[in-house]
Write an enzyme that holds these catalytic residues in place. Sequence first.
Site, PDB file in Angstrom:
ATOM      1  N   GLN A  91       9.482 -14.413 -30.395  1.00  0.00           N
ATOM      2  CA  GLN A  91       9.051 -15.786 -30.143  1.00  0.00           C
ATOM      3  C   GLN A  91       8.951 -16.533 -31.467  1.00  0.00           C
ATOM      4  OE1 GLN A  91       5.627 -15.737 -27.046  1.00  0.00           O
ATOM      5  NE2 GLN A  91       5.662 -13.723 -27.978  1.00  0.00           N
ATOM      6  N   HIS A 108      12.751 -18.780 -29.002  1.00  0.00           N
ATOM      7  CA  HIS A 108      12.191 -20.111 -29.235  1.00  0.00           C
ATOM      8  C   HIS A 108      12.886 -20.860 -30.373  1.00  0.00           C
ATOM      9  CE1 HIS A 108       8.162 -18.789 -27.185  1.00  0.00           C
ATOM     10  NE2 HIS A 108       9.120 -19.038 -26.325  1.00  0.00           N
TER      11      HIS A 108
HETATM   12  P1  NAD Z   1      -0.243 -16.394 -30.869  1.00  0.00           P
HETATM   13  O1  NAD Z   1      -0.600 -17.063 -32.155  1.00  0.00           O
HETATM   14  O2  NAD Z   1      -0.608 -17.033 -29.605  1.00  0.00           O
HETATM   15  O3  NAD Z   1      -0.879 -14.945 -30.875  1.00  0.00           O
HETATM   16  C1  NAD Z   1      -0.820 -14.144 -32.019  1.00  0.00           C
HETATM   17  C2  NAD Z   1      -1.315 -12.774 -31.641  1.00  0.00           C
HETATM   18  O4  NAD Z   1      -1.142 -11.938 -32.770  1.00  0.00           O
HETATM   19  C3  NAD Z   1      -2.793 -12.724 -31.251  1.00  0.00           C
HETATM   20  O5  NAD Z   1      -2.920 -11.995 -30.042  1.00  0.00           O
HETATM   21  C4  NAD Z   1      -3.456 -11.970 -32.418  1.00  0.00           C
HETATM   22  O6  NAD Z   1      -4.489 -11.126 -31.983  1.00  0.00           O
HETATM   23  C5  NAD Z   1      -2.294 -11.151 -32.941  1.00  0.00           C
HETATM   24  N1  NAD Z   1      -2.375 -10.848 -34.379  1.00  0.00           N
HETATM   25  C6  NAD Z   1      -2.794 -11.647 -35.388  1.00  0.00           C
HETATM   26  N2  NAD Z   1      -2.686 -11.019 -36.567  1.00  0.00           N
HETATM   27  C7  NAD Z   1      -2.176  -9.793 -36.313  1.00  0.00           C
HETATM   28  C8  NAD Z   1      -1.841  -8.662 -37.127  1.00  0.00           C
HETATM   29  N3  NAD Z   1      -1.974  -8.672 -38.453  1.00  0.00           N
HETATM   30  N4  NAD Z   1      -1.353  -7.557 -36.499  1.00  0.00           N
HETATM   31  C9  NAD Z   1      -1.204  -7.516 -35.153  1.00  0.00           C
HETATM   32  N5  NAD Z   1      -1.505  -8.545 -34.336  1.00  0.00           N
HETATM   33  C10 NAD Z   1      -1.973  -9.671 -34.912  1.00  0.00           C
HETATM   34  O7  NAD Z   1       1.323 -16.122 -30.983  1.00  0.00           O
HETATM   35  P2  NAD Z   1       2.451 -15.950 -29.894  1.00  0.00           P
HETATM   36  O8  NAD Z   1       1.947 -15.126 -28.763  1.00  0.00           O
HETATM   37  O9  NAD Z   1       3.642 -15.535 -30.666  1.00  0.00           O
HETATM   38  O10 NAD Z   1       2.700 -17.410 -29.307  1.00  0.00           O
HETATM   39  C11 NAD Z   1       2.699 -18.505 -30.157  1.00  0.00           C
HETATM   40  C12 NAD Z   1       3.941 -19.381 -30.210  1.00  0.00           C
HETATM   41  O11 NAD Z   1       3.846 -19.963 -31.515  1.00  0.00           O
HETATM   42  C13 NAD Z   1       5.277 -18.760 -30.176  1.00  0.00           C
HETATM   43  O12 NAD Z   1       5.982 -19.428 -29.179  1.00  0.00           O
HETATM   44  C14 NAD Z   1       5.953 -19.067 -31.525  1.00  0.00           C
HETATM   45  O13 NAD Z   1       7.184 -19.738 -31.339  1.00  0.00           O
HETATM   46  C15 NAD Z   1       5.042 -19.999 -32.243  1.00  0.00           C
HETATM   47  N6  NAD Z   1       4.676 -19.610 -33.627  1.00  0.00           N
HETATM   48  C16 NAD Z   1       5.558 -18.936 -34.424  1.00  0.00           C
HETATM   49  C17 NAD Z   1       5.200 -18.541 -35.731  1.00  0.00           C
HETATM   50  C18 NAD Z   1       6.220 -17.809 -36.593  1.00  0.00           C
HETATM   51  O14 NAD Z   1       7.410 -17.966 -36.401  1.00  0.00           O
HETATM   52  N7  NAD Z   1       5.782 -16.973 -37.552  1.00  0.00           N
HETATM   53  C19 NAD Z   1       3.922 -18.828 -36.190  1.00  0.00           C
HETATM   54  C20 NAD Z   1       3.032 -19.528 -35.357  1.00  0.00           C
HETATM   55  C21 NAD Z   1       3.424 -19.911 -34.070  1.00  0.00           C
END
Ligand code: NAD
Length: 231
Positions: A91, A108
Amino acid sequence: MVIEVVVLTGAGISAESGLATFRGDDGLWENHRVEDVATPEAFVRDPELVQRFYNQRRQQLLNPEIAPNPAHVALAELQRAKPGKVFIVTQNIDDLHERAGAEVRHMHGELLNIRCMACVQIQRTSHDVDETTQCSYCGVQGQMRPDIVWFGEMPYFMGEIEHALAQAEQFVAIGTSGLVYPAAGFVAQAKDYGARCVEINLEPTAVSSIFDQGYYGAASEEVPRWVETLL
Ligand code: NAD
Ligand code: ZN
């Protein structure tokens, strides 16, 4: 080639690389409400704000301090060890899986891609985008948008993902909150198809009870631990 493992990753796998997740409870992403930066309506209402938000995310991603962490590396190793058998769908819009050497489907979209709304061509970019940006295919100005699937838009690769879920012996969801659909529904689909389902997350999520097993802790430690069980 039959797919054995489907891996779904979310923002949590990139958190230890220095990229902020969507914060669960307050729903803020880098101090913005999701509805203000990640919907087609937001882009119509305030294109400058949306472009600025993604320009900042793109420049942050290109900062030399941002690099894949051991979780990205372990998944790339798993994919190399089982050629053609490990399907990774993310995602995430960052490119940290690729930098670690993995091949992934970005359901995404990608921060480093922009799309022309006039001719629908996608191009790679590391630059900022605004109303003066020209399409390198059709030459039209002011029609470039981030190639990001916003809320309310159809994710990419859904057919291919469904096909992979139908074959998988094991499904693993890593660093995803289980709140954003359709990705949040993959675990139920995988289970219906008979896969063993594993969740790796800092903490149990809204959908934990559907999984057969959980590894709770930092992705950089738990993902390599899980990968070891498969090698
Ligand atoms: P989310 O932010 O909703 O959830 C993140 C999850 O990761 C949480 O359940 C949290 O407990 C867990 N988490 C946090 N740190 C962690 C670690 N060090 N180790 C293991 N788990 C950890 O993210 P989502 O479910 O991917 O949905 C969010 C949407 O946001 C996606 O559609 C995405 O496109 C977008 N997004 C992407 C990025 C990126 O590309 N890096 C960053 C932020 C949001
Ligand atoms: Zn064009």
